[in-house]
Design a protein around this motif. Structure first.
Motif, PDB file in Angstrom:
ATOM      1  N   LEU A 489       0.843  -1.187   0.000  1.00 50.66           N
ATOM      2  CA  LEU A 489       0.000   0.000   0.000  1.00 50.66           C
ATOM      3  C   LEU A 489       0.880   1.239   0.000  1.00 50.66           C
ATOM      4  CD1 LEU A 489      -2.514  -1.218   2.729  1.00 50.66           C
ATOM      5  CD2 LEU A 489      -2.597  -1.614   0.269  1.00 50.66           C
ATOM      6  N   VAL A 490       0.647   2.127  -0.946  1.00 51.94           N
ATOM      7  CA  VAL A 490       1.500   3.298  -1.158  1.00 51.94           C
ATOM      8  C   VAL A 490       0.682   4.559  -0.918  1.00 51.94           C
ATOM      9  CG1 VAL A 490       2.951   4.535  -2.804  1.00 51.94           C
ATOM     10  CG2 VAL A 490       2.892   2.038  -2.836  1.00 51.94           C
ATOM     11  N   VAL A 491       1.203   5.443  -0.065  1.00 52.54           N
ATOM     12  CA  VAL A 491       0.571   6.735   0.211  1.00 52.54           C
ATOM     13  C   VAL A 491       1.508   7.824  -0.295  1.00 52.54           C
ATOM     14  CG1 VAL A 491      -0.369   8.276   1.969  1.00 52.54           C
ATOM     15  CG2 VAL A 491      -0.540   5.791   2.260  1.00 52.54           C
ATOM     16  N   PRO A 492       1.137   8.585  -1.322  1.00 51.06           N
ATOM     17  CA  PRO A 492       2.024   9.643  -1.829  1.00 51.06           C
ATOM     18  C   PRO A 492       2.103  10.811  -0.870  1.00 51.06           C
ATOM     19  CG  PRO A 492      -0.074   9.693  -2.976  1.00 51.06           C
ATOM     20  CD  PRO A 492      -0.119   8.483  -2.086  1.00 51.06           C
ATOM     21  N   ALA A 493       3.192  11.563  -0.964  1.00 52.53           N
ATOM     22  CA  ALA A 493       3.350  12.765  -0.143  1.00 52.53           C
ATOM     23  C   ALA A 493       2.432  13.851  -0.687  1.00 52.53           C
ATOM     24  CB  ALA A 493       4.803  13.234  -0.166  1.00 52.53           C
ATOM     25  N   ALA A 494       1.606  14.415   0.185  1.00 50.37           N
ATOM     26  CA  ALA A 494       0.655  15.445  -0.237  1.00 50.37           C
ATOM     27  C   ALA A 494       0.291  16.285   0.963  1.00 50.37           C
ATOM     28  CB  ALA A 494      -0.611  14.815  -0.834  1.00 50.37           C
ATOM     29  N   ARG A 495      -0.036  17.525   0.693  1.00 48.67           N
ATOM     30  CA  ARG A 495      -0.560  18.393   1.733  1.00 48.67           C
ATOM     31  C   ARG A 495      -1.463  19.422   1.073  1.00 48.67           C
ATOM     32  NH1 ARG A 495       4.097  22.668   3.727  1.00 48.67           N
ATOM     33  NH2 ARG A 495       4.294  23.818   1.782  1.00 48.67           N
ATOM     34  N   SER A 496      -2.269  20.098   1.881  1.00 49.23           N
ATOM     35  CA  SER A 496      -3.201  21.093   1.370  1.00 49.23           C
ATOM     36  C   SER A 496      -3.082  22.349   2.203  1.00 49.23           C
ATOM     37  CB  SER A 496      -4.644  20.564   1.418  1.00 49.23           C
ATOM     38  OG  SER A 496      -5.554  21.545   0.998  1.00 49.23           O
ATOM     39  N   SER A 497      -3.255  23.487   1.547  1.00 52.77           N
ATOM     40  CA  SER A 497      -3.127  24.751   2.263  1.00 52.77           C
ATOM     41  C   SER A 497      -4.220  24.955   3.292  1.00 52.77           C
ATOM     42  CB  SER A 497      -3.140  25.916   1.258  1.00 52.77           C
ATOM     43  OG  SER A 497      -4.361  25.918   0.528  1.00 52.77           O
ATOM     44  N   ASP A 498      -5.377  24.328   3.087  1.00 54.84           N
ATOM     45  CA  ASP A 498      -6.460  24.482   4.057  1.00 54.84           C
ATOM     46  C   ASP A 498      -6.630  23.243   4.928  1.00 54.84           C
ATOM     47  OD1 ASP A 498      -7.389  22.712   2.223  1.00 54.84           O
ATOM     48  OD2 ASP A 498      -9.191  23.830   1.690  1.00 54.84           O
ATOM     49  N   SER A 499      -5.631  22.367   4.933  1.00 54.56           N
ATOM     50  CA  SER A 499      -5.572  21.180   5.782  1.00 54.56           C
ATOM     51  C   SER A 499      -6.501  20.075   5.321  1.00 54.56           C
ATOM     52  CB  SER A 499      -5.879  21.509   7.258  1.00 54.56           C
ATOM     53  OG  SER A 499      -4.990  22.464   7.753  1.00 54.56           O
ATOM     54  N   GLU A 500      -7.330  20.296   4.317  1.00 53.06           N
ATOM     55  CA  GLU A 500      -8.240  19.258   3.847  1.00 53.06           C
ATOM     56  C   GLU A 500      -7.715  18.696   2.538  1.00 53.06           C
ATOM     57  OE1 GLU A 500     -12.988  18.484   2.937  1.00 53.06           O
ATOM     58  OE2 GLU A 500     -12.246  20.493   3.338  1.00 53.06           O
ATOM     59  N   LEU A 501      -7.432  17.399   2.538  1.00 52.12           N
ATOM     60  CA  LEU A 501      -6.940  16.741   1.338  1.00 52.12           C
ATOM     61  C   LEU A 501      -8.101  16.425   0.409  1.00 52.12           C
ATOM     62  CD1 LEU A 501      -4.402  14.253   2.953  1.00 52.12           C
ATOM     63  CD2 LEU A 501      -3.823  16.240   1.576  1.00 52.12           C
ATOM     64  N   THR A 502      -7.764  16.171  -0.848  1.00 51.93           N
ATOM     65  CA  THR A 502      -8.727  15.701  -1.829  1.00 51.93           C
ATOM     66  C   THR A 502      -8.355  14.285  -2.237  1.00 51.93           C
ATOM     67  OG1 THR A 502      -7.419  16.677  -3.626  1.00 51.93           O
ATOM     68  CG2 THR A 502      -9.181  18.024  -2.681  1.00 51.93           C
ATOM     69  N   PRO A 503      -9.301  13.466  -2.691  1.00 58.73           N
ATOM     70  CA  PRO A 503      -8.990  12.072  -3.005  1.00 58.73           C
ATOM     71  C   PRO A 503      -7.913  11.906  -4.067  1.00 58.73           C
ATOM     72  CG  PRO A 503     -11.360  12.380  -2.820  1.00 58.73           C
ATOM     73  CD  PRO A 503     -10.750  13.747  -2.761  1.00 58.73           C
ATOM     74  N   ASP A 504      -7.866  12.796  -5.082  1.00 57.48           N
ATOM     75  CA  ASP A 504      -6.878  12.614  -6.138  1.00 57.48           C
ATOM     76  C   ASP A 504      -5.458  12.855  -5.645  1.00 57.48           C
ATOM     77  OD1 ASP A 504      -7.380  15.309  -5.756  1.00 57.48           O
ATOM     78  OD2 ASP A 504      -6.905  15.844  -7.820  1.00 57.48           O
ATOM     79  N   GLN A 505      -5.281  13.562  -4.503  1.00 55.00           N
ATOM     80  CA  GLN A 505      -3.946  13.768  -3.968  1.00 55.00           C
ATOM     81  C   GLN A 505      -3.365  12.499  -3.366  1.00 55.00           C
ATOM     82  OE1 GLN A 505      -5.326  17.668  -1.815  1.00 55.00           O
ATOM     83  NE2 GLN A 505      -3.113  17.657  -1.805  1.00 55.00           N
ATOM     84  N   LEU A 506      -4.192  11.526  -3.047  1.00 58.50           N
ATOM     85  CA  LEU A 506      -3.744  10.319  -2.373  1.00 58.50           C
ATOM     86  C   LEU A 506      -3.675   9.115  -3.302  1.00 58.50           C
ATOM     87  CD1 LEU A 506      -5.683  10.747   0.973  1.00 58.50           C
ATOM     88  CD2 LEU A 506      -3.297  11.245   0.503  1.00 58.50           C
ATOM     89  N   VAL A 507      -3.699   9.349  -4.594  1.00 56.97           N
ATOM     90  CA  VAL A 507      -3.510   8.281  -5.577  1.00 56.97           C
ATOM     91  C   VAL A 507      -2.078   8.359  -6.092  1.00 56.97           C
ATOM     92  CG1 VAL A 507      -4.254   7.333  -7.784  1.00 56.97           C
ATOM     93  CG2 VAL A 507      -5.938   8.339  -6.232  1.00 56.97           C
ATOM     94  N   PRO A 508      -1.254   7.333  -5.885  1.00 57.05           N
ATOM     95  CA  PRO A 508       0.144   7.407  -6.338  1.00 57.05           C
ATOM     96  C   PRO A 508       0.234   7.469  -7.851  1.00 57.05           C
ATOM     97  CG  PRO A 508      -0.393   5.188  -5.599  1.00 57.05           C
ATOM     98  CD  PRO A 508      -1.560   6.050  -5.242  1.00 57.05           C
ATOM     99  N   PRO A 509       1.167   8.252  -8.406  1.00 55.81           N
ATOM    100  CA  PRO A 509       1.340   8.302  -9.855  1.00 55.81           C
ATOM    101  C   PRO A 509       1.699   6.934 -10.426  1.00 55.81           C
ATOM    102  CG  PRO A 509       2.530  10.095  -8.773  1.00 55.81           C
ATOM    103  CD  PRO A 509       2.069   9.165  -7.697  1.00 55.81           C
ATOM    104  N   GLN A 510       1.316   6.719 -11.670  1.00 51.44           N
ATOM    105  CA  GLN A 510       1.549   5.427 -12.302  1.00 51.44           C
ATOM    106  C   GLN A 510       3.033   5.121 -12.409  1.00 51.44           C
ATOM    107  OE1 GLN A 510      -0.688   3.188 -12.949  1.00 51.44           O
ATOM    108  NE2 GLN A 510       0.789   1.728 -13.783  1.00 51.44           N
ATOM    109  N   GLU A 511       3.856   6.131 -12.671  1.00 50.13           N
ATOM    110  CA  GLU A 511       5.290   5.880 -12.783  1.00 50.13           C
ATOM    111  C   GLU A 511       5.890   5.447 -11.447  1.00 50.13           C
ATOM    112  OE1 GLU A 511       6.607  10.580 -12.293  1.00 50.13           O
ATOM    113  OE2 GLU A 511       6.851   9.545 -14.204  1.00 50.13           O
ATOM    114  N   THR A 512       5.359   5.955 -10.333  1.00 49.09           N
ATOM    115  CA  THR A 512       5.823   5.505  -9.022  1.00 49.09           C
ATOM    116  C   THR A 512       5.456   4.052  -8.783  1.00 49.09           C
ATOM    117  OG1 THR A 512       5.654   7.743  -8.118  1.00 49.09           O
ATOM    118  CG2 THR A 512       5.644   5.923  -6.550  1.00 49.09           C
TER     119      THR A 512
END
Length: 646
Positions: A489-512
């Protein structure tokens, strides 16, 4: 937890005294009084105390020496990785010719009084190719294609789908040519004929043809209400789009296709009517990285001996593909290959090591054999040869994981470009590894030796293959039907300026995912089946009712409480140790009470309720749940917390 410092000598004061007394009994049999009042025993205790001090200092090995121990077993610090984000360049107006966005074009966030701008550079050149409308063809389900060039030329209009649209009906729009990675505006004139459909949620999808298959287009804007009024449809065309032949016509093909309706989604009862179509290119998208490129840096001149090292001017360098060293050989430049170590390098191998953390380029060394000969691990450049690093990038780090829509400043002047924006959040930025984490990895490296057997082995090797990810968690098979399978299970590094993440930020890129798969496929046991995927996210909504202290601003306290909830229940930076919410850890109301009660300005937390949300509809459950239980492959995902301050 940091790796304990190795205990080079575990003897203590009393151990030394006892050992000396045993030696006395063996060597000096006439010495029979071993009590503390004896002067000889006093001397033994004195020397034992002095030796204990030496052992104490010996066991306190400084970090520098510890790093050298790690280097001996092949452990090197992970360099930082650079965040990547798709950047869209919007044109001020349609252009008759191609607009070129050169590589290394700089864009960034807005600089404020408290924060510096975060700069990104485009990775490749972008060509924004002009286009125009060419033709339109309808494909009703089960019927022959219907070209509409004549109706459009006469201004009569045409029904783009069947009389009663069914899933599979499609309308092909041919452009004058392929527009890869471009944003295209389709300007449509429509009559209100497509009744029955929700104008804000029509059952349709836009796709682009790459000569072999259809690929989905991202919709930037749709003003037509499902082809029921005049307006524009702005599409982001994928990179694979090309000019090809369909229905005996050569064009850059796009299509809109009627899809199966989702639950509670209205469908067309009659076909929309289109009377006019025009098209033009309005922008383009390319990938930008949070790093600055350094091209053709001269490192120095070779002195012709083995084991030379050179330093780059800017470090740390980000971990992004192999570096290329160029060495002047005669009248030209020869490219040398980067390797992890010199264990497989021979006397004629043109190899080098690039330590991205320290910024050091090392060439192969020579080892003196017992017979006096010199064995070379890598060929040293000739005396007087010039060395230069073809290119590398410096920068990176977690700060580059900015939210969607934050990158809006064009730092390089480019004609005809009106604005820039990142359509998605930047992901993949990770700070460089510290020595404490390297100490933890040391014994794991010794145990794995490049083989994946235990779940810890899979996690460690995956992190080595893709240091840009934030978290890696391995789940072994627990049921007989899944025997022999391993889920990473892979969790990509992501953050949001308003502290709320969006689902697409937590999908690892295909190349990774592909990098991790290639590495683990080399190390797995024969017969082991690998599945590399993101975790399953359980959406959680917390509703809190609390009382603030006197003279505390209510709105400010609400924002503080919301920020604490989003920060704590975060897959990347949440949890008790701020390293991401632990896999499988349940969410209970008591922990929320403790979290909010400790916040400054909160007098009393009166009520806490937990709700599970549905990611498809965005709606929370009707009834509160006593706790949110998570499986070993699940993480919590914060979604629209509600706070009421009384």
């Amino acid at each position: 937890m940091a790796l304990p410092v190795p205990n080079l000598d575990d003897r203590r004061f009393q151990d030394l005294v006892d050992e000396a007394k045993r030696q006395v009994m063996q060597q000096c049999r006439d010495w029979t009084d071993h009590n503390v009042h004896d002067p000889g025993v006093t001397l033994i205790e004195l020397f034992a105390w002095m030796t204990d001090q030496v052992i104490y200092r010996l066991n306190r090995v400084p970090d520098r020496n510890y790093v050298k121990f790690l280097e001996l077993i092949g452990v090197r610090l992970f360099p930082p990785t650079a965040a990547r984000a798709p950047i869209t360049f919007w044109l001020a107006a349609p252009q008759p010719g191609t607009v070129r966005i050169p590589a290394a074009t700089q864009v960034g966030t807005v600089r404020t009084e408290t924060e510096d701008a975060i700069v990104f550079s485009t990775a490749d050149e972008l060509e924004i190719v002009p286009c125009s409308f060419l033709t339109a063809i309808s494909f009703p389900s089960g019927e022959r294609p219907l070209p509409h060039a004549d109706e459009l030329s006469r201004g009569e209009g045409f029904a783009c789908f069947s009389a009663t649209p069914t899933p599979g009906d499609s309308l092909l729009i041919g452009l004058s040519g392929g527009v890869p990675s471009c944003a295209v505006t389709l300007r449509l004139q429509c009559r209100i004929e497509g009744v029955g459909v929700n104008p804000d949620w029509p059952p349709r999808v836009w796709e682009a043809w790459d000569g072999d298959s259809w690929h989905r287009c991202e919709i930037e804007r749709d003003d037509t209400g499902g082809f029921n009024r005049d307006g524009d449809v702005v599409l982001h065309v994928p990179r694979s789009h090309t000019t090809s032949v369909l229905e005996l016509q050569r064009a850059g093909w796009l299509r809109v296709r009627v899809t199966d309706a989702e639950p509670d989604q209205p469908t067309y009862r009659s076909s929309p009517l289109i009377t006019a179509i025009s098209a033009f290119t309005c922008g383009g998208t390319t990938v930008a990285v949070n790093a600055e490129s350094v091209e053709g840096e001269v490192l120095g001149t070779s002195d012709g001996v083995p084991g030379q090292s050179f330093a780059v001017s800017r470090w740390p360098a980000v971990a992004e593909g192999p570096a290329v060293l160029e060495v002047s050989e005669g009248e030209g430049w020869q490219e040398w290959e980067e390797v992890a170590d010199f264990s497989r390098s021979g006397p004629g191998s043109c190899d080098f090591i690039f330590d991205r953390v320290s910024g050091e380029v090392r060439l192969g060394a020579g080892v003196r054999e017992p017979d006096g000969t010199l064995r070379l691990y890598g060929r040293p450049p000739a005396r007087g040869a010039q060395l230069r690093l073809k290119s590398y990038r410096t920068g990176g780090g977690f700060q580059g994981n900015v939210a969607r829509g934050v990158i809006r400043v064009l730092r390089s002047s480019i004609p005809y470009v009106a604005s820039v924006v990142n359509r998605r959040a930047a992901v993949g930025g990770v700070d460089g590894e510290d020595i404490e984490n390297a100490k933890t990895r040391g014994p794991i490296v010794l145990r794995t030796l490049g083989r994946a057997v235990t779940v810890e082995d899979y996690e460690q090797l995956a992190r080595e293959a893709a240091p840009e990810v934030a978290r890696v968690h391995c789940v072994a098979a627990t049921t007989p039907e899944d025997a022999g399978g391993v889920r990473v299970l892979v969790v990509p590094a992501a953050r949001s300026s308003d502290s709320e993440l969006t689902p697409d930020q937590l999908v690892p890129p295909q190349e990774t995912v592909e990098k991790i798969a290639r590495r683990l496929d080399e190390c797995r046991l024969i017969g082991t089946r690998l599945l590399i995927e993101p975790p399953r996210y359980r959406w959680l909504t917390v509703t809190a009712r609390l009382r603030g202290r006197p003279r505390v601003d209510r709105q400010h306290l609400e924002s503080v409480v919301l920020e604490a909830l989003y920060r704590h229940y975060n897959p990347v930076t949440g949890g008790p140790d701020r390293g991401g919410w632990p896999f499988g850890r349940p969410v209970i109301p008591g922990e929320v009470f403790g979290l909010l009660q400790a916040l400054p300005g909160v007098d009393l937390v009166e009520e806490i309720e937990l709700y599970e949300a549905d990611p498809r509809t965005g709606q929370r459950s009707q009834d509160a749940i006593p706790a949110l239980a998570l499986e070993p492959n699940e993480l919590v995902f914060s979604y629209r917390h509600k706070v009421l301050v009384e």
